[in-house]
Enzyme design. Sequence first.
Site, PDB file in Angstrom:
ATOM      1  N   ALA A 177       0.863  -1.184   0.000  1.00  0.00           N
ATOM      2  CA  ALA A 177       0.000   0.000   0.000  1.00  0.00           C
ATOM      3  C   ALA A 177       0.896   1.229   0.000  1.00  0.00           C
ATOM      4  CB  ALA A 177      -0.903   0.006   1.232  1.00  0.00           C
ATOM      5  N   CYS A 178       0.333   2.363  -0.365  1.00  0.00           N
ATOM      6  CA  CYS A 178       1.142   3.579  -0.434  1.00  0.00           C
ATOM      7  C   CYS A 178       1.628   3.980   0.954  1.00  0.00           C
ATOM      8  CB  CYS A 178       0.350   4.711  -1.075  1.00  0.00           C
ATOM      9  SG  CYS A 178      -0.816   5.517   0.032  1.00  0.00           S
ATOM     10  N   LEU A 179       2.720   4.725   0.996  1.00  0.00           N
ATOM     11  CA  LEU A 179       3.328   5.103   2.268  1.00  0.00           C
ATOM     12  C   LEU A 179       2.407   5.963   3.130  1.00  0.00           C
ATOM     13  CD1 LEU A 179       6.931   5.935   0.983  1.00  0.00           C
ATOM     14  CD2 LEU A 179       6.236   3.926   2.322  1.00  0.00           C
TER      15      LEU A 179
END
Length: 282
Positions: A177-179
């Site tokens: 998942a994105c940061l």
Amino acid sequence: MSTSLVDAKIGELGSWFKEVGRVVVALSGGVDSTVLAALGHQILGDDSLAVTAVSPSLSYEALEGVRGFAGQYSLNYLEVLTDEIDDPDYVRNAPNRCYVCKSHLFERLAPVARERNATVVVGTNVDDLGDFRPGIQAAKDYHVASPFVLCGVGKAMVRSIAHALGLEVVAEKPASACLASRIPYGVPVTIQRLSAVERLESFLHRMGHQEVRVRHHGDIARIELPPEDFQVALANRERIVSEAERLGFLYSTLDLGGFRSGSMNRVLGRKSSDEGDRQTLV
């Protein structure tokens, strides 16, 4: 999963791609989008363009992984820059942050798709529909197609398709998942926070921890690992603490709940229950 079932689903997806004709695949580097990009390339060749959005919320490790995959399999590949980090609605990190982020992505992909007379597609699968994912609504609003959803493909099938395509490394890849998903809702998303998370996760990856999330709670780094990895982490406790302190965290904690994708969403469910207002998550 039976070979015949997997082959049938690949055939169904192939028919969908051929009917659409040209696609722009939003390639984030996760399992779903990578398999979708591979399928698009196999079925449509250069009429399938894989596009990766480069921004501070995408780790350098993930970007290098995408570049390596695109080169290894000769994908028709493009990178674009997105500027969600300059959008106050994104920075304030409300529960709809993902919607704001995906809106920037789709606005950036729209002219690319128009130039090619193509359809923008994403790797959302049917299992994603039961989670809190505002980006799915953004895809609907921007008329982005989700082939896996349209063909009834869930996460297990996506991994089986990866095996069938010979993408063994992709098939076994942990969820990603994105940061920005590591930062609690309501805490502003900054490049500094994203960088601290990225660098500590990269450090843990180099130690051999493949499934890991570093949740940024101000001075505290809450580290999520599978329980079977706890002993290794504890054996390297001093190294982890030292690296976390170097990155600005005063305290390092190991979450006894273990690795959980989307754990930051738990607060939404609690608030919803407290208010007696349960949302329908689509």
